[in-house]
Write a protein that holds these residues in place. Structure first.
Motif, short mmCIF file in Angstrom:
data_model
loop_
_atom_site.label_atom_id
_atom_site.label_comp_id
_atom_site.label_asym_id
_atom_site.label_seq_id
_atom_site.Cartn_x
_atom_site.Cartn_y
_atom_site.Cartn_z
N LEU A 87 -2.63 0.59 9.62
CA LEU A 87 -2.01 -0.42 8.77
C LEU A 87 -1.11 -1.42 9.21
O LEU A 87 -0.99 -2.54 9.22
N PHE A 113 3.09 -1.11 3.93
CA PHE A 113 2.66 0.27 3.49
C PHE A 113 4.16 1.09 3.46
O PHE A 113 4.99 0.80 4.18
N ALA A 154 3.30 -0.38 -6.07
CA ALA A 154 2.20 -0.51 -5.10
C ALA A 154 0.96 -1.41 -5.64
O ALA A 154 0.57 -1.25 -6.79
N ILE A 159 0.99 -1.14 0.00
CA ILE A 159 -0.04 0.03 -0.05
C ILE A 159 0.82 1.22 -0.01
O ILE A 159 1.89 1.24 0.95
N VAL A 199 0.79 5.09 0.78
CA VAL A 199 0.23 6.24 1.47
C VAL A 199 0.58 7.46 1.11
O VAL A 199 1.94 7.87 1.05
#
Length: 199
Positions: free
Chosen positions: A35, A43, A82, A11, A13
């Motif tokens: 997360l 992340f 990602a 992920i 961010v």
């Protein structure tokens, strides 16, 4: 069920605000704790203050200048790696920051067939007008936006000194959004592995 680290969803961010004295780090840190509790996701925080994107786009069809390419290496490979994105954004003048639009416009295939979740904050609207504008932009880039969002109206008053949200409903909203993000990220990752996306 514990997910092997090498199969966990990646992920990105994206921290949109670049304003002096911004509130974004508080919200991002709170999101990061959610997360970090998940074994199905890893992340990477891409802060547009720490990794600025060039502001002058090259002419259509022209490659970026070498110094521009060097700046982009701090962002582009991370977006490409990602499986999904969460954008943390304030609302400026009923929309989202120019710094975020610039970062979006520098990229294209990096967004394709990937889901995008939103955590927004602001005044009475909680940044939701910024999110609605972002939905239109991300659709143009063949990305899938998550219906459920996390929104902090009057965000500055919604966190304690420990950086935690004072309303438990915010934590519930984060879990719901991340659960939906997981579903779409897995589905779209599986689809891309079987048939690479051709947008």
């Amino acid at each position: 069920m514990e997910v092997p680290v090498n199969d966990a969803l990646a992920i990105a961010v994206i921290v949109a605000s670049t304003r002096d004295g911004r509130f974004a780090p508080v919200v991002t840190h709170w999101l990061g704790k959610h997360l970090a509790q998940r074994d199905d996701m890893t992340f990477d925080v891409i802060d547009l203050v720490e990794t600025p994107v060039p502001q002058v786009l090259p002419a259509f069809g022209a490659p970026p200048a070498p110094e521009t390419e060097e700046m982009l290496t701090m962002v582009s490979p991370r977006l490409n790696a990602a499986d999904a994105f969460v954008i943390v954004t304030p609302e400026y003048n009923h929309s989202y920051p120019a710094s975020l639009k610039n970062a979006i416009d520098w990229h294209n295939e990096e967004w394709h067939a990937k889901p995008v979740g939103f955590v927004s904050y602001g005044g009475i609207s909680g940044g939701l007008r910024a999110v609605e504008h972002l939905r239109q932009v991300m659709a143009e880039l063949n990305a899938m936006t998550i219906r459920e969002t996390v929104s902090f109206a009057g965000g500055w008053q919604k966190f304690g000194e420990d950086g935690q949200a004072t309303d438990p409903a915010s934590d519930t909203a984060a879990k719901t959004m991340l659960d939906q993000l997981e579903w779409w990220a897995l589905a779209l990752r599986d689809a891309r592995r079987v048939r690479p996306y051709a947008g």
